[in-house]
Structures are given as structure tokens and as C-alpha cells.
Design an enzyme around this catalytic site. Structure first.
Site, PDB file in Angstrom:
ATOM      1  N   ASN A 143     -33.196  -6.657 -38.861  1.00  0.00           N
ATOM      2  CA  ASN A 143     -32.788  -7.499 -39.348  1.00  0.00           C
ATOM      3  C   ASN A 143     -32.016  -9.250 -39.764  1.00  0.00           C
ATOM      4  OD1 ASN A 143     -31.042  -6.596 -39.402  1.00  0.00           O
ATOM      5  ND2 ASN A 143     -30.034  -5.256 -41.835  1.00  0.00           N
TER       6      ASN A 143
ATOM      7  N   ASP B 275     -29.706  -9.366 -39.073  1.00  0.00           N
ATOM      8  CA  ASP B 275     -27.779  -9.075 -38.838  1.00  0.00           C
ATOM      9  C   ASP B 275     -26.903  -9.313 -37.880  1.00  0.00           C
ATOM     10  OD1 ASP B 275     -28.271  -7.258 -37.926  1.00  0.00           O
ATOM     11  OD2 ASP B 275     -27.038  -5.793 -39.581  1.00  0.00           O
TER      12      ASP B 275
ATOM     13  N   ASP C 154     -30.763  -1.179 -34.385  1.00  0.00           N
ATOM     14  CA  ASP C 154     -30.544  -0.725 -35.454  1.00  0.00           C
ATOM     15  C   ASP C 154     -32.132   0.085 -35.749  1.00  0.00           C
ATOM     16  OD1 ASP C 154     -32.794  -2.728 -36.526  1.00  0.00           O
ATOM     17  OD2 ASP C 154     -32.061  -3.679 -37.608  1.00  0.00           O
TER      18      ASP C 154
ATOM     19  N   ASP D  24     -25.675  12.344 -30.066  1.00  0.00           N
ATOM     20  CA  ASP D  24     -24.767  12.169 -29.239  1.00  0.00           C
ATOM     21  C   ASP D  24     -23.761  12.525 -30.151  1.00  0.00           C
ATOM     22  OD1 ASP D  24     -22.666  10.876 -27.584  1.00  0.00           O
ATOM     23  OD2 ASP D  24     -23.587   9.111 -27.199  1.00  0.00           O
TER      24      ASP D  24
ATOM     25  N   ASP E 208     -20.213  14.671 -25.910  1.00  0.00           N
ATOM     26  CA  ASP E 208     -19.191  13.132 -25.424  1.00  0.00           C
ATOM     27  C   ASP E 208     -17.530  13.984 -24.929  1.00  0.00           C
ATOM     28  OD1 ASP E 208     -18.620  10.030 -25.058  1.00  0.00           O
ATOM     29  OD2 ASP E 208     -16.726  11.362 -26.651  1.00  0.00           O
TER      30      ASP E 208
ATOM     31  N   GLU F 148     -21.238  15.661 -20.936  1.00  0.00           N
ATOM     32  CA  GLU F 148     -20.315  14.033 -20.751  1.00  0.00           C
ATOM     33  C   GLU F 148     -18.977  15.232 -19.636  1.00  0.00           C
ATOM     34  OE1 GLU F 148     -18.850  10.205 -20.660  1.00  0.00           O
ATOM     35  OE2 GLU F 148     -18.292  11.545 -22.198  1.00  0.00           O
TER      36      GLU F 148
ATOM     37  N   HIS G 234     -23.802   3.616 -20.963  1.00  0.00           N
ATOM     38  CA  HIS G 234     -23.618   2.574 -21.386  1.00  0.00           C
ATOM     39  C   HIS G 234     -21.368   2.445 -21.476  1.00  0.00           C
ATOM     40  CE1 HIS G 234     -22.162   6.330 -23.500  1.00  0.00           C
ATOM     41  NE2 HIS G 234     -21.744   5.284 -24.039  1.00  0.00           N
ATOM     42  N   ASP G 235     -21.056   3.085 -20.399  1.00  0.00           N
ATOM     43  CA  ASP G 235     -19.929   2.832 -19.630  1.00  0.00           C
ATOM     44  C   ASP G 235     -19.890   2.335 -18.739  1.00  0.00           C
ATOM     45  OD1 ASP G 235     -18.787   3.911 -22.506  1.00  0.00           O
ATOM     46  OD2 ASP G 235     -18.972   5.839 -21.338  1.00  0.00           O
TER      47      ASP G 235
HETATM   48  C1  NOJ Z   1     -17.225   8.593 -23.568  1.00  0.00           C
HETATM   49  C2  NOJ Z   1     -17.944   7.574 -23.938  1.00  0.00           C
HETATM   50  O1  NOJ Z   1     -19.322   7.618 -23.483  1.00  0.00           O
HETATM   51  C3  NOJ Z   1     -17.612   6.213 -24.703  1.00  0.00           C
HETATM   52  O2  NOJ Z   1     -18.028   5.504 -24.117  1.00  0.00           O
HETATM   53  C4  NOJ Z   1     -16.457   6.346 -24.969  1.00  0.00           C
HETATM   54  O3  NOJ Z   1     -15.378   5.511 -25.512  1.00  0.00           O
HETATM   55  C5  NOJ Z   1     -15.679   7.452 -25.035  1.00  0.00           C
HETATM   56  N1  NOJ Z   1     -16.224   8.862 -24.462  1.00  0.00           N
HETATM   57  C6  NOJ Z   1     -14.677   8.032 -25.993  1.00  0.00           C
HETATM   58  O4  NOJ Z   1     -15.270   8.434 -27.094  1.00  0.00           O
END
Ligand code: NOJ
Length: 555
Positions: free
Chosen positions: A23, A25, A29, A98, A199, A254, A327-328
Site C-alpha cells: 500500500n 507506506d 504488509d 512467532d 522466541d 529459539e 532476522h538477527d
Molecule cells: C529473539 C528474536 O529473534 C529477536 O529478534 C528479538 O529481538 C528477541 N528475541 C527479543 O524478542
């Protein structure tokens, strides 16, 4: 070997904020994801893990949840979610949510209540402690710099936050908290989702006396200090009984700070807790002790020894998750491969070969299948990630541990934002991610590295991933075969075999820019190539591996 669909699956992780904006922004999404379901089906994956899409003030991009049963406004509505879920299922793709329940947002109604007074009914939903000798209750640090304790004026007590101060830790010892979480999970299962990525689930149970732990470079103990606490297995078994057994779910925990022995409990094949865990030891091979801010390159022998320990250690007992990226983490081709124009594609394919031939469920992080690289961040204000921004402030501005230049070079190498730049769809403005102003810089190499180019090129990294995924679907040997390492001392070659009954394959990967010689075990000399990232060179007893060459031969 116990056969399960989730062992035979290939999971794709989407970071919704950066995947596709529908959209204009500047923020990805849910409708953007729905639009691209065909792309995911073409790649061949069959499970999608979505980073959090719930209502959130976005201190940590959705990992700080203020309503577990509502969709983040920037991402769309619950109707958009339902449409996306249906589209996924129509494309033969299962959906994994998640589950972020070690902590909530401080804006979650439970915490808003909890902080009001000592006798509030929600007080005990979180972990409150008085000062100890006029100081913080212990020396634990937050994952995002500074202490893990925040003093709250209202009741003159500290609350625990292993992540940002806007992410207070839930008190899992309170049965009401557990029941709230289980009810919420059942609500999502009833909606039709297929499982959960949990998580930092290894952190949910804390020792009641919260003991101090060894301090790191900033003077605080690691956020991991409470990992694998006294009741974590009991709570997960309760979750299994009250939630997970209600459907045919896929679950991955995780597990920061997990040891092999603990992983055998979390992911044991008797199915009492989770299906598999993410362990992070192989993500630490290029760290400097507990400090990730360094440009140190890994020694391949360390990588092999860690991955082999997990391959052999869980064999027949539990199940591995295989990943180079999420993503980390920074982009794997920039970290473990070579992102120069000459070797980027070949080394991205080499890394993929090395990982996808192992035992475990493979995870592909968005853009990894294109060989997306780290981004050329030029100044600290280009970062959006609180981990990167806080580390810069603490280690450069407050403590002078690193100079600004040093820290910028570490961030360019390791910042989580490297994985969060927008997905590169095509060579139009902003890589086709958005028609608006993207929330984070687009990697300027989108003009070359993008999905459109790669879909048109049969030799692309995308098509190589597609082939690896297809092979896994066709061959039980790749899913269930026993792993054995060869040449543990080689600094350049990662080679291993997989064996299932009479079937056997060998995976050979040259992690270096040099040519290296390798003797091929005799039993493979009459074998066939399953895949190769260079034109096949013919199998013989002594082969010269070209830079970043990788191939798999089946006996
Ligand atoms: C692990 C997640 O993968 C990370 O992106 C997040 O910042 C921390 N846990 C806290 O939720």
C-alpha cells in the site's frame, strides 16, 4: 528412524516489515505476502514462518507485543491475515506463527495493570524485585545493552527485562500467566495456523533467587544467564498437553544458551516438548568470546566441529534445525562466503549446498535464496535496530570501548539490520519493495541482485536453492541419512557423507578462494552428481576444487 512431515519440510522465514509493501507506506504488509505466495511455491518451500505480526508499539519491530490477538496496524487487518493464511494453504504451504511469550510489550494491558500497585491482580504476571543493598537486584544485562532491570517510580521496585525496557519479562511461575498463553495459542490453532516458532523459549523459567552471573565487556552478565532454568521443561510439557497436542503442529524453540544435553530434552523424539530447537553455537564461531562486535572471520575447523557436534549429538535422539541466516544475523554470503562480484553467486550456492545436505529441517531466510548481501551502511543514523543503536551508544559514546570507526565497521559486518533491508524484487526504484519511502535503506545492489533477474536466469542462486529443495523432497537419504564428517583438520574443505541403508552421498565444499586438492573416497568414483555449483568436472580419485566449489555425489 521416526518419519515425520516436519522433518521432511523446508521452512522459509519472512520478516514482514521488509518483504513486500502493498500500500505504499514504506512498510511490508500481509497483503504483500499474499501477493507473493506464488513465488514461495515456485521456490518449493512448504512451511512459512512469519516474524511477529501482532499489535505492537514496535520498539523491537514486533517482538514487543501489546495484543496477541490483533494484527499490527501497519501490516493490515485480521481479514488480511485470514486471506493470507488461506492463500498459504491453497499453495500447499503451512503457516508458523512467532510466539513471543518470554516477555510482552510494556504497553500490553497486563503490564499497564501490573505496574499500577503492589496488590494489582496482574502484579505477579511480571518479575518485580526490590532494590538489593540500594542497587539493582542482580548483575544481569539486557540483550540490547545496559542492565536487565528498570526501576519503576510508581511502586519503587525494579522489573526484569532481558530485552529492552519496553519488553518486561513475564512470570511463568504464575499458573495464570501460563494459562493465558495457552489459551491464546489455542485461539490461533483454531484459526488454522500450523505451528509456532518460540522466541527465546529457553529463558522463560528463572531461578527464584536470580543469582549473579559472569559479566561481559560492558560490565553486565549476558541476557542468556537464566537459560534452561529450573522449570522450563515442565512448562513446555504442560504446553504440549494443553495446546500442541490439539493439532498436528510444527514447533521450533529459539533456544539461546542451549547445550546439547538440554536440546535433547527440548526436542526429544518422544514428542513431549518441541519438535526441534535453534541452537546458536555456530553463530558464535566468529565472535570474540561473548562479544559479537568484532570483524573476526571464522576458522572453518571451528564451524565444522560445532555443526558436527550437533549433527552427531542429536542423531536418533532429537532433531536439528539448519540455518545460516535469520532476522538477527548478518547475511551469510558476506559473513561465511565471499560477497565480491566475482564470487558472490558461487559462494552463496556453496553455503546452500553445505547446509541443505545436512540432517535437520532447513530454514531459508528471505533473500538468502537470492544471495542478498550485507548493506553498505555509512552512518549510524541509517540503522533502525535498537540492538545496533544501543550498542553504538554504550560502547562508543558512553564507555569508549571502541572508536566510532571501529564500531561502524563491526555494525556493517554484524548488525541485524543487514538482514532487514527490503527484499529485492526487481530493478525498479526501491527494488520493487515499495512505491513509498522505505522504512530502512534499500541495499543499492538491488539493480543486480533481485528476484526478477534470477527467475529469468536458469543458473541463478534462486534456481540453485530450488534444486536443493527439490532434491530433499525426492530423497529420503537427504532427510534421514546419518551424517559423518571427513577431513576435520582441513581449513578449506567441508566434506561429509550421509548414509541410509545402502544409499550414500558425499558433500564437498571448498570454503576458500584458493584451488584445493581433495582425494575422493573410492566408493564414490562410480557415483553421480546430484548437484554442483560449477560445470561438472568429472569424478576422479584426486580432484582440484575450484574457488568456493561445491558438489554432491551419490554413490
Ligand atoms: C529473539 C528474536 O529473534 C529477536 O529478534 C528479538 O529481538 C528477541 N528475541 C527479543 O524478542
Amino acid at each position: 528412524m521416526d518419519k515425520k512431515w516436519w522433518k521432511e519440510s523446508i521452512v522459509y522465514q519472512i520478516y514482514p516489515r521488509s518483504f513486500k509493501d502493498s500500500n505504499g507506506d514504506g512498510i511490508g504488509d500481509l497483503n504483500g505476502i499474499t501477493e507473493k505466495m506464488g513465488y514461495l511455491q515456485e521456490l518449493g518451500i512448504n512451511v512459512l514462518w512469519l516474524s511477529p505480526v501482532y499489535e505492537s508499539p514496535n520498539d523491537d519491530n514486533g517482538y514487543d507485543i501489546s495484543d496477541y490477538q490483533a494484527i499490527m496496524k501497519e501490516f493490515g487487518t485480521m481479514e488480511d491475515f485470514d486471506r493470507m493464511l488461506k492463500a498459504a494453504h491453497d499453495h500447499g504451504i503451512k503457516l508458523v506463527m512467532d510466539l513471543v511469550v518470554n516477555h510482552t510489550s510494556d504497553e500490553h494491558p497486563w503490564f499497564v495493570e501490573s505496574r499500577k500497585s503492589m496488590d494489582n491482580p496482574y502484579r505477579d504476571y511480571y518479575i518485580w524485585r526490590p532494590a538489593k543493598d540500594g542497587k539493582k537486584p542482580n548483575n544481569w544485562g539486557s540483550c540490547f545493552s545496559g542492565p536487565a532491570w528498570e526501576f519503576d517510580e510508581e511502586t519503587q521496585m525494579y522489573y526484569l527485562h532481558l530485552f529492552s525496557k519496553k519488553q518486561p519479562d513475564l512470570n511463568w511461575d504464575n499458573p495464570k500467566v501460563r494459562q493465558e498463553v495457552f489459551d491464546m495459542m489455542n485461539w490461533w490453532l483454531e484459526k488454522g495456523v500450523d505451528g509456532f516458532r518460540m522466541d527465546v523459549i529457553s529463558l522463560i523459567s528463572k531461578e527464584p533467587d536470580l543469582p549473579d552471573a559472569p559479566a561481559g565487556i560492558n560490565g553486565y552478565a549476558s541476557f542468556n544467564a537464566p537459560a534452561n532454568g529450573p522449570h522450563v521443561h515442565e512448562y513446555l510439557q504442560e504446553m504440549r498437553e494443553k495446546v500442541l497436542n490439539n493439532a498436528d503442529t510444527i514447533t521450533v524453540g529459539e533456544c539461546s544458551g542451549v547445550t546439547l544435553e538440554e536440546a535433547k530434552k527440548y526436542a526429544r523424539s518422544d514428542g513431549k516438548e518441541l519438535n526441534m530447537v535453534f541452537q546458536f553455537e555456530h553463530m558464535d564461531v566468529d565472535a570474540d568470546g561473548s562479544n559479537k562486535w568484532t570483524k573476526k572471520k571464522m576458522d572453518l575447523r571451528d564451524m565444522k566441529s560445532v555443526l558436527t557436534k550437533w549433527q552427531k549429538g542429536l542423531e536418533d535422539i532429537a532433531w536439528n534445525s539448519l540455518f545460516w541466516e535469520n532476522h538477527d544475523q548478518p547475511r551469510s554470503v558476506s559473513r561465511f562466503g565471499n560477497d565480491s562480484p566475482e564470487y558472490r553467486e558461487i559462494s552463496a550456492k556453496m553455503l546452500a549446498t553445505c547446509l541443505h545436505m545436512m540432517q535437520g529441517t532447513p530454514y531459508v531466510y528471505q533473500g538468502e535464496e537470492l544471495g542478498m548481501t550485507n548493506a553498505p551502511f555509512a552512518s549510524v543514523d541509517q540503522f533502525r535496530d535498537l540492538d545496533s543503536i544501543n550498542a553504538y551508544r554504550e560502547l562508543v559514546e558512553e564507555q569508549n570501548v571502541f572508536t566510532a570507526e571501529e564500531m561502524m565497521s563491526f555494525l556493517r559486518y554484524k548488525s541485524r539490520d543487514n538482514a532487514r533491508t527490503p527484499f529485492q524484487w526487481d530493478d525498479s526504484e526501491n527494488g520493487g519493495f515499495t512505491t513509498g519511502e522505505p522504512w530502512i535503506m534499500v541495499n543499492p545492489n538491488y539493480t543486480e541482485i533481485n528476484a526478477k533477474n534470477q527467475l529469468e536466469d536458469p543458473d541463478s542462486v534462486f534456481h540453485y536453492y530450488q534444486k536443493l529443495i527439490q532434491l530433499r523432497k525426492e530423497k529420503e537419504l537427504i532427510v534421514y541419512g546419518i551424517y559423518d564428517l571427513l577431513l576435520p583438520e582441513s581449513k578449506e574443505i567441508y566434506a561429509y557423507t550421509r548414509t541410509l541403508g545402502d544409499e550414500k552421498l558425499i558433500t564437498i565444499c571448498n570454503f576458500s578462494e584458493q584451488e584445493v586438492e581433495m582425494e575422493i573416497p573410492e566408493e564414490f568414483l562410480e557415483g553421480n552428481y546430484l548437484i554442483s555449483n560449477y560445470p561438472e568436472q568429472g569424478i576422479c580419485s584426486k580432484m582440484t576444487l575450484r574457488p568456493y566449489e561445491a558438489f554432491v555425489i551419490e554413490k
